[in-house]
Design an enzyme around this catalytic site. Structure first.
Site, PDB file in Angstrom:
ATOM      1  N   GLU A  18       2.909  10.674  10.888  1.00 24.29           N
ATOM      2  CA  GLU A  18       3.615  10.619  12.181  1.00 24.29           C
ATOM      3  C   GLU A  18       4.073   9.177  12.436  1.00 24.29           C
ATOM      4  OE1 GLU A  18       0.581  12.078  11.823  1.00 24.29           O
ATOM      5  OE2 GLU A  18       1.246  14.160  11.981  1.00 24.29           O
ATOM      6  N   GLU A  23       0.843  -1.202   0.000  1.00 27.34           N
ATOM      7  CA  GLU A  23       0.000   0.000   0.000  1.00 27.34           C
ATOM      8  C   GLU A  23       0.880   1.254   0.000  1.00 27.34           C
ATOM      9  OE1 GLU A  23      -2.575   0.479   3.426  1.00 27.34           O
ATOM     10  OE2 GLU A  23      -3.863   1.893   2.361  1.00 27.34           O
TER      11      GLU A  23
HETATM   12  C1  LIG Z   1      -9.585   8.810   3.223  1.00 26.64           C
HETATM   13  C2  LIG Z   1      -9.297   7.646   4.110  1.00 26.64           C
HETATM   14  C3  LIG Z   1      -9.472   6.366   3.624  1.00 26.64           C
HETATM   15  C4  LIG Z   1      -9.207   5.258   4.458  1.00 26.64           C
HETATM   16  N1  LIG Z   1      -9.436   3.997   3.953  1.00 26.64           N
HETATM   17  C5  LIG Z   1      -9.251   2.927   4.772  1.00 26.64           C
HETATM   18  C6  LIG Z   1      -9.591   1.612   4.307  1.00 26.64           C
HETATM   19  O1  LIG Z   1      -9.998   1.414   3.167  1.00 26.64           O
HETATM   20  N2  LIG Z   1      -9.443   0.577   5.153  1.00 26.64           N
HETATM   21  C7  LIG Z   1      -8.958   0.738   6.422  1.00 26.64           C
HETATM   22  O2  LIG Z   1      -8.814  -0.253   7.120  1.00 26.64           O
HETATM   23  N3  LIG Z   1      -8.652   1.976   6.904  1.00 26.64           N
HETATM   24  C8  LIG Z   1      -8.797   3.074   6.103  1.00 26.64           C
HETATM   25  N4  LIG Z   1      -8.511   4.334   6.580  1.00 26.64           N
HETATM   26  C9  LIG Z   1      -8.115   4.493   7.977  1.00 26.64           C
HETATM   27  C10 LIG Z   1      -6.673   4.925   8.174  1.00 26.64           C
HETATM   28  O3  LIG Z   1      -5.806   3.839   7.960  1.00 26.64           O
HETATM   29  C11 LIG Z   1      -6.563   5.494   9.601  1.00 26.64           C
HETATM   30  O4  LIG Z   1      -7.302   6.709   9.606  1.00 26.64           O
HETATM   31  C12 LIG Z   1      -5.130   5.775  10.005  1.00 26.64           C
HETATM   32  O5  LIG Z   1      -4.418   4.577  10.175  1.00 26.64           O
HETATM   33  C13 LIG Z   1      -5.076   6.586  11.328  1.00 26.64           C
HETATM   34  O6  LIG Z   1      -5.837   5.970  12.307  1.00 26.64           O
HETATM   35  P1  LIG Z   1      -6.979   6.784  13.098  1.00 26.64           P
HETATM   36  O7  LIG Z   1      -7.829   7.499  12.120  1.00 26.64           O
HETATM   37  O8  LIG Z   1      -7.621   5.853  14.044  1.00 26.64           O
HETATM   38  O9  LIG Z   1      -6.178   7.914  13.899  1.00 26.64           O
HETATM   39  P2  LIG Z   1      -5.452   7.753  15.284  1.00 26.64           P
HETATM   40  O10 LIG Z   1      -4.654   6.487  15.293  1.00 26.64           O
HETATM   41  O11 LIG Z   1      -6.441   7.953  16.371  1.00 26.64           O
HETATM   42  O12 LIG Z   1      -4.431   8.976  15.256  1.00 26.64           O
HETATM   43  C14 LIG Z   1      -4.853  10.327  15.508  1.00 26.64           C
HETATM   44  C15 LIG Z   1      -3.635  11.233  15.389  1.00 26.64           C
HETATM   45  O13 LIG Z   1      -2.647  10.867  16.366  1.00 26.64           O
HETATM   46  C16 LIG Z   1      -1.400  10.580  15.750  1.00 26.64           C
HETATM   47  N5  LIG Z   1      -0.744   9.471  16.446  1.00 26.64           N
HETATM   48  C17 LIG Z   1      -1.316   8.303  16.834  1.00 26.64           C
HETATM   49  N6  LIG Z   1      -0.398   7.506  17.427  1.00 26.64           N
HETATM   50  C18 LIG Z   1       0.774   8.182  17.393  1.00 26.64           C
HETATM   51  C19 LIG Z   1       2.107   7.886  17.831  1.00 26.64           C
HETATM   52  N7  LIG Z   1       2.410   6.728  18.416  1.00 26.64           N
HETATM   53  N8  LIG Z   1       3.077   8.819  17.610  1.00 26.64           N
HETATM   54  C20 LIG Z   1       2.787  10.017  17.008  1.00 26.64           C
HETATM   55  N9  LIG Z   1       1.543  10.345  16.576  1.00 26.64           N
HETATM   56  C21 LIG Z   1       0.564   9.440  16.755  1.00 26.64           C
HETATM   57  C22 LIG Z   1      -1.738  10.197  14.334  1.00 26.64           C
HETATM   58  O14 LIG Z   1      -0.652  10.448  13.466  1.00 26.64           O
HETATM   59  C23 LIG Z   1      -2.928  11.106  14.022  1.00 26.64           C
HETATM   60  O15 LIG Z   1      -2.457  12.378  13.651  1.00 26.64           O
HETATM   61  C24 LIG Z   1      -8.744   5.459   5.779  1.00 26.64           C
HETATM   62  C25 LIG Z   1      -8.556   6.762   6.268  1.00 26.64           C
HETATM   63  C26 LIG Z   1      -8.827   7.856   5.448  1.00 26.64           C
HETATM   64  C27 LIG Z   1      -8.611   9.234   6.012  1.00 26.64           C
END
Ligand SMILES: Cc1cc2nc3c(=O)[nH]c(=O)nc-3n(C[C@H](O)[C@H](O)[C@H](O)COP(=O)(O)OP(=O)(O)OC[C@H]3O[C@@H](n4cnc5c(N)ncnc54)[C@H](O)[C@@H]3O)c2cc1C
Length: 389
Positions: A374, A249
């Protein structure tokens, strides 16, 4: 550029690059459906299927797959030319998760039966895939996922919820990370399952985004029975495959296509706004262009590794960071040059190709999906630079 003399060879790698480019350009111009040129948002399967099937009939759906499985086995340079020509013409992204994610995973880890049954179905447009990784409390910390699968005879019974499932409402198959051992260390109790979306007990709910588009979904699993034969690899060993798929990916998300597309539009917009000869425009355009050329060179090195059948090193994270941040910088420049047109939620008057705000909005989530930037930087810090965690 010279025209190609005679019929092109079956293996397009044999064509000189400039002839290959011309061949692709002609094909796209002759075959691409005009009504979906330069789409302002990600299209649904019902809208992009025609293009998918045209590529399928031409044998051009899977540029990186081996030829024995219906791929083109194109050299990295030619894969970039293909991308450039598709982006130049404004071709839509298709529902490509079968091609860029699960296909490469099955090629590496699937059983012969799984390859035989799933790979041709992807290339024929019969199986449209979506990715079931993220959950409400498992995004960046993916290994915390809680959707569980319990073995019951020759079936797994799946319960739980996935979210942000891109184009989940279009898909007829989903690849899932599920917890199959609740007691083991969290990475060691995860398995990888292939699930038909029409299985009883699956509910799909679209989520409307900032752009008022139902691009992603929540997917709920309520006692969904999945044949154990749909497990990829060994039970509880899914984390290695989950990471391998994220590597594929990241290569895909690190491809120069989005930035190349946006830079083309920036050039057109500069002309339309009458600023393309201004020194400040040329200065910022040249910087972005050079950064794009650097990105292409970096991308080629990873595609070449894949072609040689080598694993992807953790520094592939760098590719995704560089691409997404370049795409955002180009989209910022688009808004700046667009002036009062920057606020339009539709393409600019008289030119469907120019939709600065649409590109800007598309660029926002690129630093989040596929693992946020990040997290990519954490991976580089820990696994490449050996910095303390
Ligand atoms: C347009 C779009 C399409 C997507 N499509 C898919 C899909 O098809 N299938 C699927 O499974 N997922 C999909 N996703 C999900 C995507 O993989 C997650 O949004 C991403 O992994 C971040 O997880 P979260 O949204 O839970 O954010 P969180 O994990 O809650 O993070 C929130 C913020 O905190 C920061 N953060 C978290 N942990 C840390 C750390 N240890 N150190 C520093 N910073 C940190 C992150 O960088 C982010 O800025 C999609 C997301 C988007 C926006």
């Amino acid at each position: 550029m010279n025209a190609i003399a005679g019929t092109p060879p079956e293996d397009l790698n044999l064509l000189p690059d400039h002839e290959f480019r011309l061949h692709v350009r002609r094909f796209v111009e002759a075959n691409y459906p005009a009504e979906i040129r330069n789409p302002p948002k990600r299209l649904h399967w019902s809208e992009n299927k025609a293009w998918y099937m045209i590529l399928a009939a031409q044998g051009w759906l899977a540029p990186g797959w081996p030829r024995e499985w219906g791929g083109m086995a194109l050299s990295p340079t030619k894969q970039i030319i293909l991308i450039e020509e598709f982006e130049r013409y404004g071709c839509a992204r298709t529902n490509d998760m079968g091609i860029v994610m699960i296909g490469p995973l099955l090629l590496k880890y699937g059983t012969p039966e799984q390859k035989k049954s799933f790979l041709p179905a992807i290339l024929q447009g019969e199986h449209v895939w979506c990715q079931g990784y993220s959950e409400p409390n498992a995004g960046s910390d993916l290994a915390s996922l809680r959707t569980e699968a319990v073995l019951d005879g020759d079936h797994y019974v799946v319960n739980g919820q996935k979210t942000w499932t891109t184009l989940g409402s279009d898909a007829n198959w989903i690849f899932l990370l599920v917890r199959t051992d609740k007691v083991a260390k969290k990475q060691e109790g995860i398995s990888f399952l292939l699930v038909p979306m029409d299985s009883p007990g699956i509910t799909v709910r679209p989520i409307v985004n900032l752009d008022l588009h139902d691009e992603f979904c929540e997917v709920f699993f309520d006692n969904v029975r999945v044949p154990a034969a749909n497990l990829v690899g060994e039970a509880n060993k899914g984390w290695t495959m989950a990471k391998a798929l994220l590597g594929f990916e990241r290569i895909h998300l690190g491809s120069p296509k989005q930035s190349a597309y946006a830079l083309q539009r920036l050039r057109q917009l500069g002309e339309r706004m009458g600023v393309s000869e201004d020194a400040s425009f040329q200065d910022s355009f040249s910087r972005l262009w050079l950064d794009l050329e650097d990105l292409k060179a970096l991308y080629e090195t990873y595609v070449e590794r894949l072609r040689r059948g080598e694993g992807l090193p953790p520094d592939v994270s760098m590719l995704k960071v560089i691409q997404s941040e370049l795409f955002q910088r180009i989209s910022d420049a688009l808004l700046e040059v667009a002036g009062e047109n920057a606020g339009l939620l539709e393409p600019m008057d008289g030119n469907r190709d120019l939709h600065p705000a649409g590109i800007f909005i598309n660029a926002r989530p690129t630093t989040i999906y596929g693992g946020s930037n990040e997290i990519q930087r954490n991976i580089i810090a820990k696994n490449v630079l050996d910095l303390p965690g």
